[in-house]
Design a protein around this motif. Sequence first.
Motif, PDB file in Angstrom:
ATOM      1  N   VAL A  57      54.187  49.538  38.868  1.00 28.32           N
ATOM      2  CA  VAL A  57      54.063  48.210  39.459  1.00 28.32           C
ATOM      3  C   VAL A  57      52.814  47.526  38.934  1.00 28.32           C
ATOM      4  O   VAL A  57      52.821  46.337  38.601  1.00 28.32           O
ATOM      5  N   ALA A  58      51.725  48.244  38.813  1.00 31.76           N
ATOM      6  CA  ALA A  58      50.478  47.668  38.311  1.00 31.76           C
ATOM      7  C   ALA A  58      50.612  47.254  36.854  1.00 31.76           C
ATOM      8  O   ALA A  58      50.115  46.204  36.445  1.00 31.76           O
ATOM      9  N   SER A  59      51.297  48.062  36.053  1.00 27.63           N
ATOM     10  CA  SER A  59      51.454  47.708  34.639  1.00 27.63           C
ATOM     11  C   SER A  59      52.440  46.551  34.470  1.00 27.63           C
ATOM     12  O   SER A  59      52.324  45.751  33.552  1.00 27.63           O
ATOM     13  N   ALA A  60      53.415  46.437  35.367  1.00 30.75           N
ATOM     14  CA  ALA A  60      54.381  45.339  35.280  1.00 30.75           C
ATOM     15  C   ALA A  60      53.758  44.021  35.711  1.00 30.75           C
ATOM     16  O   ALA A  60      54.218  42.964  35.312  1.00 30.75           O
ATOM     17  N   ALA A  61      52.720  44.071  36.525  1.00 30.61           N
ATOM     18  CA  ALA A  61      52.079  42.844  36.989  1.00 30.61           C
ATOM     19  C   ALA A  61      51.360  42.137  35.856  1.00 30.61           C
ATOM     20  O   ALA A  61      51.066  40.961  35.944  1.00 30.61           O
ATOM     21  N   GLY A  62      51.064  42.812  34.785  1.00 31.99           N
ATOM     22  CA  GLY A  62      50.414  42.193  33.653  1.00 31.99           C
ATOM     23  C   GLY A  62      48.947  42.539  33.608  1.00 31.99           C
ATOM     24  O   GLY A  62      48.388  43.143  34.525  1.00 31.99           O
ATOM     25  N   PRO A  63      48.309  42.144  32.530  1.00 35.01           N
ATOM     26  CA  PRO A  63      46.899  42.469  32.363  1.00 35.01           C
ATOM     27  C   PRO A  63      46.021  41.643  33.304  1.00 35.01           C
ATOM     28  O   PRO A  63      46.399  40.556  33.732  1.00 35.01           O
ATOM     29  N   GLU A  64      44.880  42.191  33.611  1.00 30.66           N
ATOM     30  CA  GLU A  64      43.917  41.482  34.459  1.00 30.66           C
ATOM     31  C   GLU A  64      43.206  40.417  33.628  1.00 30.66           C
ATOM     32  O   GLU A  64      42.785  40.672  32.496  1.00 30.66           O
ATOM     33  N   LEU A  65      43.059  39.237  34.192  1.00 33.64           N
ATOM     34  CA  LEU A  65      42.421  38.121  33.496  1.00 33.64           C
ATOM     35  C   LEU A  65      41.106  37.765  34.183  1.00 33.64           C
ATOM     36  O   LEU A  65      41.018  37.793  35.411  1.00 33.64           O
ATOM     37  N   THR A  66      40.108  37.396  33.379  1.00 31.77           N
ATOM     38  CA  THR A  66      38.852  36.910  33.943  1.00 31.77           C
ATOM     39  C   THR A  66      39.053  35.485  34.431  1.00 31.77           C
ATOM     40  O   THR A  66      40.119  34.886  34.236  1.00 31.77           O
ATOM     41  N   ALA A  67      38.022  34.914  35.038  1.00 33.34           N
ATOM     42  CA  ALA A  67      38.135  33.556  35.588  1.00 33.34           C
ATOM     43  C   ALA A  67      38.411  32.533  34.480  1.00 33.34           C
ATOM     44  O   ALA A  67      39.253  31.643  34.639  1.00 33.34           O
ATOM     45  N   SER A  68      37.718  32.634  33.354  1.00 31.12           N
ATOM     46  CA  SER A  68      37.951  31.671  32.264  1.00 31.12           C
ATOM     47  C   SER A  68      39.339  31.877  31.652  1.00 31.12           C
ATOM     48  O   SER A  68      40.006  30.921  31.270  1.00 31.12           O
ATOM     49  N   GLN A  69      39.769  33.142  31.577  1.00 31.98           N
ATOM     50  CA  GLN A  69      41.105  33.414  31.058  1.00 31.98           C
ATOM     51  C   GLN A  69      42.168  32.917  32.026  1.00 31.98           C
ATOM     52  O   GLN A  69      43.221  32.435  31.596  1.00 31.98           O
ATOM     53  N   GLN A  70      41.914  33.014  33.316  1.00 29.70           N
ATOM     54  CA  GLN A  70      42.843  32.484  34.326  1.00 29.70           C
ATOM     55  C   GLN A  70      43.035  30.987  34.140  1.00 29.70           C
ATOM     56  O   GLN A  70      44.149  30.476  34.229  1.00 29.70           O
ATOM     57  N   ALA A  71      41.935  30.255  33.878  1.00 31.47           N
ATOM     58  CA  ALA A  71      42.019  28.802  33.670  1.00 31.47           C
ATOM     59  C   ALA A  71      42.874  28.486  32.444  1.00 31.47           C
ATOM     60  O   ALA A  71      43.729  27.588  32.480  1.00 31.47           O
ATOM     61  N   ARG A  72      42.640  29.225  31.348  1.00 30.58           N
ATOM     62  CA  ARG A  72      43.458  29.032  30.140  1.00 30.58           C
ATOM     63  C   ARG A  72      44.913  29.370  30.410  1.00 30.58           C
ATOM     64  O   ARG A  72      45.826  28.674  29.944  1.00 30.58           O
ATOM     65  N   TYR A  73      45.146  30.436  31.148  1.00 31.26           N
ATOM     66  CA  TYR A  73      46.496  30.885  31.480  1.00 31.26           C
ATOM     67  C   TYR A  73      47.250  29.793  32.237  1.00 31.26           C
ATOM     68  O   TYR A  73      48.382  29.447  31.892  1.00 31.26           O
ATOM     69  N   ARG A  87      55.415  33.802  30.749  1.00 34.98           N
ATOM     70  CA  ARG A  87      54.098  33.909  31.390  1.00 34.98           C
ATOM     71  C   ARG A  87      53.437  35.236  31.032  1.00 34.98           C
ATOM     72  O   ARG A  87      52.229  35.297  30.790  1.00 34.98           O
ATOM     73  N   ALA A  88      54.218  36.308  30.962  1.00 30.65           N
ATOM     74  CA  ALA A  88      53.673  37.617  30.584  1.00 30.65           C
ATOM     75  C   ALA A  88      53.181  37.604  29.136  1.00 30.65           C
ATOM     76  O   ALA A  88      52.133  38.178  28.825  1.00 30.65           O
ATOM     77  N   ILE A  89      53.932  36.938  28.256  1.00 26.79           N
ATOM     78  CA  ILE A  89      53.512  36.830  26.851  1.00 26.79           C
ATOM     79  C   ILE A  89      52.206  36.060  26.759  1.00 26.79           C
ATOM     80  O   ILE A  89      51.286  36.444  26.024  1.00 26.79           O
ATOM     81  N   VAL A  90      52.101  34.957  27.503  1.00 27.65           N
ATOM     82  CA  VAL A  90      50.879  34.154  27.486  1.00 27.65           C
ATOM     83  C   VAL A  90      49.696  34.987  27.972  1.00 27.65           C
ATOM     84  O   VAL A  90      48.629  35.005  27.350  1.00 27.65           O
ATOM     85  N   ALA A  91      49.873  35.700  29.066  1.00 32.01           N
ATOM     86  CA  ALA A  91      48.787  36.527  29.603  1.00 32.01           C
ATOM     87  C   ALA A  91      48.399  37.625  28.612  1.00 32.01           C
ATOM     88  O   ALA A  91      47.208  37.863  28.367  1.00 32.01           O
ATOM     89  N   ARG A  92      49.388  38.274  28.014  1.00 28.66           N
ATOM     90  CA  ARG A  92      49.117  39.334  27.036  1.00 28.66           C
ATOM     91  C   ARG A  92      48.328  38.810  25.849  1.00 28.66           C
ATOM     92  O   ARG A  92      47.354  39.418  25.405  1.00 28.66           O
ATOM     93  N   ASP A  93      48.731  37.630  25.336  1.00 34.20           N
ATOM     94  CA  ASP A  93      48.060  37.070  24.167  1.00 34.20           C
ATOM     95  C   ASP A  93      46.654  36.572  24.501  1.00 34.20           C
ATOM     96  O   ASP A  93      45.759  36.626  23.661  1.00 34.20           O
ATOM     97  N   ILE A  94      46.454  36.083  25.707  1.00 29.73           N
ATOM     98  CA  ILE A  94      45.103  35.657  26.103  1.00 29.73           C
ATOM     99  C   ILE A  94      44.176  36.864  26.150  1.00 29.73           C
ATOM    100  O   ILE A  94      43.047  36.824  25.653  1.00 29.73           O
ATOM    101  N   VAL A  95      44.655  37.958  26.737  1.00 27.25           N
ATOM    102  CA  VAL A  95      43.850  39.180  26.802  1.00 27.25           C
ATOM    103  C   VAL A  95      43.590  39.717  25.398  1.00 27.25           C
ATOM    104  O   VAL A  95      42.511  40.245  25.118  1.00 27.25           O
ATOM    105  N   ALA A  96      44.565  39.550  24.488  1.00 24.15           N
ATOM    106  CA  ALA A  96      44.402  40.018  23.113  1.00 24.15           C
ATOM    107  C   ALA A  96      43.417  39.162  22.331  1.00 24.15           C
ATOM    108  O   ALA A  96      43.046  39.518  21.207  1.00 24.15           O
ATOM    109  N   GLY A  97      42.997  38.026  22.887  1.00 19.00           N
ATOM    110  CA  GLY A  97      41.992  37.188  22.227  1.00 19.00           C
ATOM    111  C   GLY A  97      42.561  36.085  21.352  1.00 19.00           C
ATOM    112  O   GLY A  97      41.829  35.473  20.575  1.00 19.00           O
TER     113      GLY A  97
END
Length: 158
Positions: free
Chosen positions: A15-31, A60-70
């Motif tokens: 369940v934790a891995s399906a929720a997606g990667p954790e985003l910081t506050a600045s990454q959340q804004a970009r997301y 949304r998962a792709i966007v979050a993954r790519d943001i975490v990937a930089g």
Amino acid sequence: MRGLIGLLLMTACLVASAAGPELTASQQARYHQLNAELRCLICQNRTIAESDAPLAKDLRAIVARDIVAGKSDAEIKQYLVDRYGEWVLYDPPFQFTTLILWLGPFVLLFVGLGIAVVVIRRREDVRTTTQPPLDRTRLAQVLDDDAPDNRTASKDRS
């Protein structure tokens, strides 16, 4: 008992891995900003942030993954455009292929205004040409001729 605890821990991990990667506050804004700029391909008039469709969740998962990937916003958008076409962008760029999309409403507005002006002018022309000019002398003569007849007709009735 150990098997049950192990099963619960594995479920929690999934369940934790399906929720997606954790985003910081600045990454959340970009997301959130990127999700508002991308169209749900199933709903078509909603962003992926507004949609509950399975494809929107995947995007949304792709966007979050790519943001975490930089990756940058432009790289993420370009990846999605390459995969799904320019329709995935909620505001498509001004290009030759989207010329009708951007200029079409203005062209239709000017055509409609032109038609309205032509129709109004033709109505005014019809009104002025169908009414004959007023002949005041003839009108006075008709009114004078009718006046004595009306008096005699009313005397005959009484």
